[in-house]
Design an enzyme around this catalytic site. Structure first.
Site, PDB file in Angstrom:
ATOM      1  N   HIS A 297       0.795  -1.217   0.000  1.00 29.17           N
ATOM      2  CA  HIS A 297       0.000   0.000   0.000  1.00 29.17           C
ATOM      3  C   HIS A 297       0.834   1.278   0.000  1.00 29.17           C
ATOM      4  O   HIS A 297       0.609   2.155  -0.822  1.00 29.17           O
ATOM      5  CB  HIS A 297      -1.086   0.059   1.063  1.00 29.17           C
ATOM      6  CG  HIS A 297      -1.967   1.229   0.774  1.00 29.17           C
ATOM      7  ND1 HIS A 297      -2.988   1.173  -0.149  1.00 29.17           N
ATOM      8  CD2 HIS A 297      -1.886   2.504   1.168  1.00 29.17           C
ATOM      9  CE1 HIS A 297      -3.501   2.366  -0.282  1.00 29.17           C
ATOM     10  NE2 HIS A 297      -2.866   3.202   0.495  1.00 29.17           N
TER      11      HIS A 297
ATOM     12  N   TYR B 223       1.522   5.171  -2.556  1.00 30.55           N
ATOM     13  CA  TYR B 223       1.809   6.572  -2.218  1.00 30.55           C
ATOM     14  C   TYR B 223       3.194   6.984  -2.672  1.00 30.55           C
ATOM     15  O   TYR B 223       3.439   8.158  -2.975  1.00 30.55           O
ATOM     16  CB  TYR B 223       1.574   6.832  -0.725  1.00 30.55           C
ATOM     17  CG  TYR B 223       0.093   6.920  -0.488  1.00 30.55           C
ATOM     18  CD1 TYR B 223      -0.583   8.106  -0.729  1.00 30.55           C
ATOM     19  CD2 TYR B 223      -0.639   5.802  -0.155  1.00 30.55           C
ATOM     20  CE1 TYR B 223      -1.948   8.176  -0.614  1.00 30.55           C
ATOM     21  CE2 TYR B 223      -2.010   5.860  -0.028  1.00 30.55           C
ATOM     22  CZ  TYR B 223      -2.658   7.049  -0.261  1.00 30.55           C
ATOM     23  OH  TYR B 223      -4.016   7.122  -0.167  1.00 30.55           O
TER      24      TYR B 223
ATOM     25  N   HIS C   8      -9.542   0.538 -11.516  1.00 33.38           N
ATOM     26  CA  HIS C   8      -9.088   1.450 -10.462  1.00 33.38           C
ATOM     27  C   HIS C   8      -7.623   1.834 -10.633  1.00 33.38           C
ATOM     28  O   HIS C   8      -7.283   3.010 -10.673  1.00 33.38           O
ATOM     29  CB  HIS C   8      -9.311   0.817  -9.088  1.00 33.38           C
ATOM     30  CG  HIS C   8      -8.643   1.563  -7.980  1.00 33.38           C
ATOM     31  ND1 HIS C   8      -9.079   2.809  -7.569  1.00 33.38           N
ATOM     32  CD2 HIS C   8      -7.564   1.281  -7.226  1.00 33.38           C
ATOM     33  CE1 HIS C   8      -8.280   3.238  -6.601  1.00 33.38           C
ATOM     34  NE2 HIS C   8      -7.360   2.333  -6.378  1.00 33.38           N
ATOM     35  N   PHE C   9      -6.725   0.847 -10.748  1.00 35.76           N
ATOM     36  CA  PHE C   9      -5.320   1.295 -10.735  1.00 35.76           C
ATOM     37  C   PHE C   9      -4.863   1.841 -12.077  1.00 35.76           C
ATOM     38  O   PHE C   9      -3.829   2.483 -12.138  1.00 35.76           O
ATOM     39  CB  PHE C   9      -4.360   0.262 -10.148  1.00 35.76           C
ATOM     40  CG  PHE C   9      -4.425  -1.116 -10.717  1.00 35.76           C
ATOM     41  CD1 PHE C   9      -4.156  -1.355 -12.036  1.00 35.76           C
ATOM     42  CD2 PHE C   9      -4.740  -2.177  -9.886  1.00 35.76           C
ATOM     43  CE1 PHE C   9      -4.208  -2.628 -12.537  1.00 35.76           C
ATOM     44  CE2 PHE C   9      -4.790  -3.461 -10.384  1.00 35.76           C
ATOM     45  CZ  PHE C   9      -4.525  -3.685 -11.713  1.00 35.76           C
ATOM     46  N   HIS C  10      -5.640   1.620 -13.146  1.00 37.08           N
ATOM     47  CA  HIS C  10      -5.254   2.352 -14.358  1.00 37.08           C
ATOM     48  C   HIS C  10      -5.622   3.835 -14.257  1.00 37.08           C
ATOM     49  O   HIS C  10      -4.907   4.674 -14.784  1.00 37.08           O
ATOM     50  CB  HIS C  10      -5.812   1.694 -15.625  1.00 37.08           C
ATOM     51  CG  HIS C  10      -5.021   0.478 -16.016  1.00 37.08           C
ATOM     52  ND1 HIS C  10      -5.268  -0.761 -15.507  1.00 37.08           N
ATOM     53  CD2 HIS C  10      -3.938   0.326 -16.825  1.00 37.08           C
ATOM     54  CE1 HIS C  10      -4.395  -1.640 -15.982  1.00 37.08           C
ATOM     55  NE2 HIS C  10      -3.572  -1.000 -16.790  1.00 37.08           N
TER      56      HIS C  10
ATOM     57  N   ARG D  74     -10.180 -10.367 -12.663  1.00 37.83           N
ATOM     58  CA  ARG D  74      -8.930  -9.856 -13.216  1.00 37.83           C
ATOM     59  C   ARG D  74      -7.951 -11.019 -13.348  1.00 37.83           C
ATOM     60  O   ARG D  74      -8.260 -12.142 -12.971  1.00 37.83           O
ATOM     61  CB  ARG D  74      -8.353  -8.776 -12.288  1.00 37.83           C
ATOM     62  CG  ARG D  74      -7.846  -9.313 -10.965  1.00 37.83           C
ATOM     63  CD  ARG D  74      -7.378  -8.218 -10.039  1.00 37.83           C
ATOM     64  NE  ARG D  74      -6.015  -7.792 -10.328  1.00 37.83           N
ATOM     65  CZ  ARG D  74      -5.173  -7.334  -9.393  1.00 37.83           C
ATOM     66  NH1 ARG D  74      -5.557  -7.249  -8.129  1.00 37.83           N
ATOM     67  NH2 ARG D  74      -3.962  -6.946  -9.713  1.00 37.83           N
ATOM     68  N   ARG D  75      -6.781 -10.760 -13.888  1.00 37.93           N
ATOM     69  CA  ARG D  75      -5.696 -11.733 -13.979  1.00 37.93           C
ATOM     70  C   ARG D  75      -6.172 -13.044 -14.576  1.00 37.93           C
ATOM     71  O   ARG D  75      -5.816 -14.123 -14.099  1.00 37.93           O
ATOM     72  CB  ARG D  75      -5.126 -12.015 -12.588  1.00 37.93           C
ATOM     73  CG  ARG D  75      -4.475 -10.819 -11.971  1.00 37.93           C
ATOM     74  CD  ARG D  75      -3.865 -11.150 -10.641  1.00 37.93           C
ATOM     75  NE  ARG D  75      -2.777 -10.222 -10.359  1.00 37.93           N
ATOM     76  CZ  ARG D  75      -2.054 -10.251  -9.257  1.00 37.93           C
ATOM     77  NH1 ARG D  75      -2.278 -11.158  -8.345  1.00 37.93           N
ATOM     78  NH2 ARG D  75      -1.088  -9.384  -9.067  1.00 37.93           N
TER      79      ARG D  75
HETATM   80  C1  HEM Z   1      -0.084   1.274 -22.246  1.00 35.67           C
HETATM   81  C2  HEM Z   1      -1.246   0.740 -22.270  1.00 35.67           C
HETATM   82  C3  HEM Z   1      -1.768  -0.216 -21.211  1.00 35.67           C
HETATM   83  C4  HEM Z   1      -2.643  -1.230 -21.485  1.00 35.67           C
HETATM   84  C5  HEM Z   1      -3.237  -1.567 -22.827  1.00 35.67           C
HETATM   85  C6  HEM Z   1      -2.898  -1.910 -20.241  1.00 35.67           C
HETATM   86  C7  HEM Z   1      -3.737  -3.002 -20.091  1.00 35.67           C
HETATM   87  C8  HEM Z   1      -3.867  -3.776 -18.955  1.00 35.67           C
HETATM   88  C9  HEM Z   1      -4.792  -4.864 -18.771  1.00 35.67           C
HETATM   89  C10 HEM Z   1      -5.822  -5.333 -19.801  1.00 35.67           C
HETATM   90  C11 HEM Z   1      -4.589  -5.388 -17.546  1.00 35.67           C
HETATM   91  C12 HEM Z   1      -5.371  -6.513 -16.882  1.00 35.67           C
HETATM   92  C13 HEM Z   1      -4.807  -7.856 -17.087  1.00 35.67           C
HETATM   93  C14 HEM Z   1      -5.525  -8.880 -16.233  1.00 35.67           C
HETATM   94  O1  HEM Z   1      -5.887  -8.594 -15.077  1.00 35.67           O
HETATM   95  O2  HEM Z   1      -5.726 -10.019 -16.722  1.00 35.67           O
HETATM   96  C15 HEM Z   1      -3.529  -4.620 -16.933  1.00 35.67           C
HETATM   97  C16 HEM Z   1      -3.020  -4.848 -15.678  1.00 35.67           C
HETATM   98  C17 HEM Z   1      -2.223  -3.939 -14.989  1.00 35.67           C
HETATM   99  N1  HEM Z   1      -1.762  -2.723 -15.471  1.00 35.67           N
HETATM  100 FE1  HEM Z   1      -1.971  -2.021 -17.336  1.00 35.67          FE
HETATM  101  N2  HEM Z   1      -2.197  -1.299 -19.235  1.00 35.67           N
HETATM  102  C18 HEM Z   1      -1.511  -0.239 -19.782  1.00 35.67           C
HETATM  103  C19 HEM Z   1      -0.735   0.673 -19.094  1.00 35.67           C
HETATM  104  C20 HEM Z   1      -0.500   0.628 -17.737  1.00 35.67           C
HETATM  105  C21 HEM Z   1       0.181   1.647 -16.993  1.00 35.67           C
HETATM  106  C22 HEM Z   1       0.748   2.936 -17.583  1.00 35.67           C
HETATM  107  C23 HEM Z   1       0.237   1.210 -15.705  1.00 35.67           C
HETATM  108  C24 HEM Z   1       0.835   1.859 -14.503  1.00 35.67           C
HETATM  109  C25 HEM Z   1       1.773   2.743 -14.494  1.00 35.67           C
HETATM  110  C26 HEM Z   1      -0.396  -0.082 -15.644  1.00 35.67           C
HETATM  111  C27 HEM Z   1      -0.508  -0.851 -14.506  1.00 35.67           C
HETATM  112  C28 HEM Z   1      -1.083  -2.102 -14.453  1.00 35.67           C
HETATM  113  C29 HEM Z   1      -1.062  -2.957 -13.294  1.00 35.67           C
HETATM  114  C30 HEM Z   1      -0.426  -2.663 -11.942  1.00 35.67           C
HETATM  115  C31 HEM Z   1      -1.760  -4.126 -13.631  1.00 35.67           C
HETATM  116  C32 HEM Z   1      -2.043  -5.326 -12.730  1.00 35.67           C
HETATM  117  C33 HEM Z   1      -1.138  -6.446 -13.018  1.00 35.67           C
HETATM  118  C34 HEM Z   1      -1.546  -7.685 -12.267  1.00 35.67           C
HETATM  119  O3  HEM Z   1      -2.737  -7.888 -12.009  1.00 35.67           O
HETATM  120  O4  HEM Z   1      -0.648  -8.460 -11.922  1.00 35.67           O
HETATM  121  N3  HEM Z   1      -0.840  -0.400 -16.895  1.00 35.67           N
HETATM  122  N4  HEM Z   1      -3.105  -3.636 -17.813  1.00 35.67           N
HETATM  123 CU   LIG Z   2      -3.875  -0.039  -0.693  1.00 32.47          CU
END
Ligand code: HEM
Ligand SMILES: [Cu+2]
Ligand SMILES: [Cu+2]
Lengths: 550, 153
Positions: free
Chosen positions: A220, A224, A371-373, A434-435
């Protein structure tokens, strides 16, 4: 030994590479996970790609940009040189660590063994990755500590010569960021060094509940660590672009103090549905989470008032007239303000996540992805993008290669992000996980998921394209941008207007002490609960279900 | 010092917080289903002590014991007749899994070494085949991990 300027250039350039690779991975998983869209990767590859996305983008892109930004702010505001040996050592460790940790992910994908590094960026044991993954992470942590030492060394020297002076706002934000990092990382370091490295090398049995608790002790405050630098930029840079003052510098420092105090003792809000942690402790962390949220609410007010005042000074009148008077064509401005709006969306979602009962509906659904996007992918990333348009000309003495592209890019990011995250939030309320590579579940999945995930994909593609515009612009700028006179960094940050007396906010030591007390209270109880019940260690298993030590 | 706009903002923030806290208090009073105490069960001892299956406790009360493994749930289908209160106990024999009954508030983590207990009071309107999925990544066939819960009225 490297100069401050070289350090900034290296760490920011490296952060762009990470953003580019992680962004490509984002697109691969976005399309592959959408029902009806082509499967660009298979399921084992999907989880390696998702690990890479989380590690390269969420953890490393942000971290390396923050390192560069921190050196920029500190050296511009305090005007004192860094100890170059410390900077060099930090850079070497962090970069080598990243490459080592990336090897099982990228190497694994390239040699056709994606499960070498498919434990996702939360790497919950007993799932097992190649040892290089954990060792690389440990190196990055150690590098980050050396970096923090380098910054505090400059700060302490400055303070000796400026007894009684208030800490400049940008510096205050950087210090808050690093303090949060130092509060948080011991949890991660203990998990990785004491449990995960021995697990991956010798098959040590680990207790899963204890390790999850250590991870979220870190996880968490990590958010921040991302957010505070973005907020620092809004406080220190936005008024400067608008040629005005921040509405309330005092409230800004108060917000930072709240983040220092309360960003760590709240990690249980990620473990609401974990067995083995008492409801009372979960409630304690809920209430403390609401306390950190006050820091964000305070920031929201401060920024809106600053913008409103700036618009009014330019002749905007009425309740909303000021909005039209703001410089929306300046990508530094529009990027930061759109980022700020995304934090508003993400912040309310965050309050839902942090509420024990509502969390039950959205836990581990695509709501969380939405949320985190909006937060780290929106508020934080878009702010760093906007800052890039400001910093690159200063660092390289070149103007941005294509101002036209830069102008539309933040809007595309914002629009894409809104479409993506609203669709994913709603799909999450309907329970879409998710995931997950494929959410059809033999035809039993609710039919409402498919159209929502499809709309999400459209939004994702829009902001991915925006990312391509950004990456190509920053790559071309040092090569073909028009040469411009190199600005002095200090002129970009507000505050240089003379000496201000220190107030209670500037006594950082006291805040750190109170923070430690809060952390001890909030974590000794659940840790006691876990340990006194007796641990239940289990054997590690690979993502394909093998037991190499069994 | 504190002007009207500041007051308005402050009061709205407090209202939001009070509503959220109130909703939590309500949920805790009316039965928040995820049990926080966990039973420690080391994997070696599990085979004798934890048997998957459904027990009818009478009066619409059931106990459902489920084993989560890479990649599936045992049993993979259960049928419940007019359930009022279902105590679900889940145990993982390998890695972390999740357990979520889609369309309900049943959503919890399953950690190897610990038994997760959930108390589910299905609403009268819940009827027919419910989908329960693993919602935490657990390895390369994670998306194939689900079971059916059939409710008959
Ligand atoms: C550039 C275009 C991006 C696309 C198309 C994209 C797409 C996605 C998608 C579809 C997921 C979900 C996958 C799943 O849960 O099965 C994901 C997970 C995630 N994304 Fe992105 N994302 C992008 C950029 C970013 C950026 C800029 C950040 C943060 C700085 C970010 C942080 C995350 C995080 C933390 C997860 C979770 C990973 C996990 O569950 O292990 N993403 N993204
Ligand atoms: Cu938190
Ligand atoms: Cu799973």
């Amino acid at each position: 030994m490297i100069s401050e300027r070289t350090f900034i250039k290296i760490s920011i350039a490296f952060s762009y590479i990470l953003l580019a690779i992680g962004g490509l991975f984002g697109l691969l998983q976005l399309v592959s996970r959408t029902p009806g869209a082509p499967k660009l990767v298979d399921e084992p590859q999907y989880y390696a790609v998702l690990t890479g996305h989380g590690v390269f983008i969420a953890i490393l892109w942000t971290a390396f940009f923050i390192l560069g930004l921190a050196v920029f702010v500190i050296s511009s505001e305090l005007g004192k040189p860094f100890r170059r040996s410390l900077l060099a050592l930090a850079a070497v460790l962090a970069i080598i660590g990243s490459v080592v940790a990336a090897y099982p992910i990228v190497g694994g994908l390239l040699i056709g063994q994606p499960t070498m590094g498919a434990v996702l960026y939360t790497f919950y044991p007993p799932l097992l990755a190649h040892p290089a993954f954990y060792i690389g992470l440990a190196l990055v942590i150690i590098g980050s500590w050396i970096f923090a030492a380098a910054v505090f060394d400059v700060f302490i020297r400055w303070r000796k010569e400026n007894k009684g002076a208030a800490i400049p706002l940008g510096t205050f934000g950087v210090l808050a960021t690093l303090i949060i990092w130092l509060e948080a990382t011991p949890g991660l370091a203990i998990e990785v060094i004491y449990d995960l490295i021995p697990m991956s090398l010798f098959g040590k049995r680990v207790d899963v509940l204890l390790d999850r608790t250590l991870f979220w002790y870190f996880g968490h405050p990590l958010v921040y660590f991302w957010l505070v630098p973005a907020i620092t930029a809004w406080y220190a840079v936005l008024p400067r672009i608008l040629n005005t003052e921040l509405y309330s510098p005092k409230a800004a420092k108060l917000a930072f103090v709240i983040f220092i105090l309360a960003s760590t003792p709240v990690g249980l809000h990620h473990q609401f549905v974990d067995p083995g942690l008492s409801i009372s402790f979960k409630m304690l962390h809920t209430v403390l989470t609401y306390a950190v949220a006050l820091g964000s609410f305070l920031t929201a007010f401060n920024i809106v008032m600053t913008l409103a005042n700036a618009g009014a000074l330019r002749g905007g009148d009425g309740l909303f007239g000021w909005i039209a008077k703001l410089p929306w064509r300046d990508p530094v401005f529009s990027g930061m303000v759109l980022a700020f709006i995304l934090l508003g969306v993400g912040g309310f979602g965050g309050m839902v996540n942090a509420s024990l009962n509502l969390n039950n509906v959205v836990h581990n659904t695509t709501w969380v992805v939405g949320h985190f996007h909006t937060t780290v992918g929106g508020a934080v990333t878009l702010t760093f993008i906007a800052l890039s348009y400001l910093l690159l000309p200063v660092m390289f003495g070149r103007s941005i290669a294509s101002m036209g592209m830069a102008r539309i890019q933040p809007y595309l990011w914002f629009i894409g992000m809104m479409i993506f995250s609203i669709a994913y939030h709603i799909a999450g309320i309907y329970g879409a996980p998710r995931r997950t590579y494929d959410s059809s579940y033999g035809g039993l999945a609710p039919s409402i998921w498919d159209p929502l995930l499809f709309i999400g994909m459209i939004g994702g593609i829009v902001f991915w394209i925006s990312g391509v515009l950004f990456i190509s612009n920053v790559t071309l700028t040092p090569l073909i941008g028009k040469r411009v006179a190199q600005l002095d960094g200090a002129s970009l940050l507000r505050n240089g207007n003379g000496y201000e007396k220190a107030t209670i906010y500037d006594r950082i030591g006291i805040w750190v002490l109170i923070a430690i007390v809060l952390i001890v209270i909030a974590y000794s109880l659940p840790l006691f609960e876990i340990l006194s019940r007796g641990l239940s260690p289990v054997l590690c298993i690979t993502p394909e279900g093998l037991k190499p030590f069994g | 010092m504190v002007d009207r706009r500041e007051k308005v903002w402050l009061v709205s923030v407090l209202i939001v917080l009070v509503i959220l806290l109130g909703s939590i208090a309500y949920a805790l009073r009316t039965g928040y289903g995820v049990a926080s105490e966990a039973i420690v069960l080391p994997p070696e001892k599990a085979p004798g002590l934890f048997q998957p299956g459904v027990k009818d406790l009478g009066g619409g009360r059931y106990q459902v014991d489920i084993i989560a493994y890479q990649w599936g749930f045992r049993p993979s289908k259960v049928e419940l007749y007019n359930p009022k209160e279902v105590v679900i106990r889940i145990y993982s024999i390998d890695v972390i899994h999740g357990f979520q009954i889609v369309g309900t508030n049943v959503n919890a983590m399953v950690l190897p070494g610990y038994i997760t207990t959930i108390v589910w009071k299905p609403h009268q309107s819940v009827n027919g085949t419910m989908l329960a999925i693993c919602n935490e990544y657990c390895g390369i066939a994670h998306s194939a991990m689900y079971m059916e819960i059939v409710i008959r009225r």
